[in-house]
Design a protein around this motif. Structure first.
Motif, PDB file in Angstrom:
ATOM      1  N   ASP A   5      22.942  13.729  33.212  1.00  0.00           N
ATOM      2  CA  ASP A   5      23.922  13.805  33.623  1.00  0.00           C
ATOM      3  C   ASP A   5      25.383  14.345  32.570  1.00  0.00           C
ATOM      4  O   ASP A   5      24.405  13.070  32.034  1.00  0.00           O
TER       5      ASP A   5
ATOM      6  N   TRP B 221      27.735  16.893  39.347  1.00  0.00           N
ATOM      7  CA  TRP B 221      26.871  16.099  39.372  1.00  0.00           C
ATOM      8  C   TRP B 221      27.228  14.713  37.877  1.00  0.00           C
ATOM      9  O   TRP B 221      26.721  15.269  36.820  1.00  0.00           O
ATOM     10  N   SER B 222      27.361  13.874  38.287  1.00  0.00           N
ATOM     11  CA  SER B 222      28.224  12.833  38.107  1.00  0.00           C
ATOM     12  C   SER B 222      27.461  11.427  38.468  1.00  0.00           C
ATOM     13  O   SER B 222      27.691  10.804  38.600  1.00  0.00           O
ATOM     14  N   LYS B 223      27.197   9.956  36.736  1.00  0.00           N
ATOM     15  CA  LYS B 223      27.074   9.175  37.444  1.00  0.00           C
ATOM     16  C   LYS B 223      28.359   8.192  36.824  1.00  0.00           C
ATOM     17  O   LYS B 223      28.613   7.119  37.378  1.00  0.00           O
ATOM     18  N   SER B 224      29.511   9.063  36.746  1.00  0.00           N
ATOM     19  CA  SER B 224      30.890   8.001  36.521  1.00  0.00           C
ATOM     20  C   SER B 224      31.981   9.125  37.207  1.00  0.00           C
ATOM     21  O   SER B 224      31.598  10.517  38.271  1.00  0.00           O
TER      22      SER B 224
ATOM     23  N   THR C 153      19.752   8.279  43.489  1.00  0.00           N
ATOM     24  CA  THR C 153      19.714   8.980  42.131  1.00  0.00           C
ATOM     25  C   THR C 153      20.896   8.147  41.852  1.00  0.00           C
ATOM     26  O   THR C 153      21.677   8.298  41.019  1.00  0.00           O
ATOM     27  N   ARG C 154      22.214   7.471  42.927  1.00  0.00           N
ATOM     28  CA  ARG C 154      23.299   6.864  42.535  1.00  0.00           C
ATOM     29  C   ARG C 154      24.356   7.774  41.358  1.00  0.00           C
ATOM     30  O   ARG C 154      24.798   7.182  40.442  1.00  0.00           O
ATOM     31  N   THR C 155      24.371   8.833  41.898  1.00  0.00           N
ATOM     32  CA  THR C 155      25.629   9.581  41.732  1.00  0.00           C
ATOM     33  C   THR C 155      25.841  10.374  42.213  1.00  0.00           C
ATOM     34  O   THR C 155      26.213  10.541  43.862  1.00  0.00           O
TER      35      THR C 155
END
Length: 126
Positions: free
Chosen positions: A43, A75-78, A109-111
């Motif tokens: 991501d 979609w991103s982790k932040s 997925t913690r996304t």
């Protein structure tokens, strides 16, 4: 029926703002994918797909227009906002208007997942 998938893919991938925030995958392409992403892609990235595509505005039982709805997913982790703003600008430049947006979080997925929905009506055969 009008097929806009390739036009959307080309526009999103060629946008300098999106290229800078998304980066490129191992094949050297900006991380924008129709329908699903490759399994190993890191991501952030964008996926998109057509929701509906139907005839509209008839004359003598012949459709004059197509109404087309697309969903663009960030979609991103932040924070997804910088990417979503670039994607929104590109979609609007293609004649779409945003019919909705929603923030989601994928626990598995913690996304972070930003859902953007768009609509356009275009003349057939022109």
């Amino acid at each position: 029926m009008i097929d806009l998938k390739q036009e959307i893919l080309t526009a999103l991938r060629s946008d300098p703002g999106l290229a800078s925030v998304l980066g490129k995958d191992t094949s050297g392409k900006v991380k924008v994918y129709p329908e699903t992403s490759p399994e190993a892609v890191a991501d952030p990235y964008i996926t998109f797909f057509e929701l509906t595509n139907f005839d509209k505005s008839f004359a003598d039982n012949i459709a004059l227009k197509s109404e087309i709805h697309f969903q663009v997913d960030v979609w991103s982790k932040s924070n997804t906002s910088p990417i979503a703003l670039h994607a929104n600008r590109v979609m609007e430049s293609l004649g779409f208007y945003r019919s909705g947006a929603a923030d989601q979080f994928e626990n598995a997925t913690r996304t972070y997942h930003k859902v953007l929905r768009y609509k356009t009506t275009q003349l057939l055969g022109g």
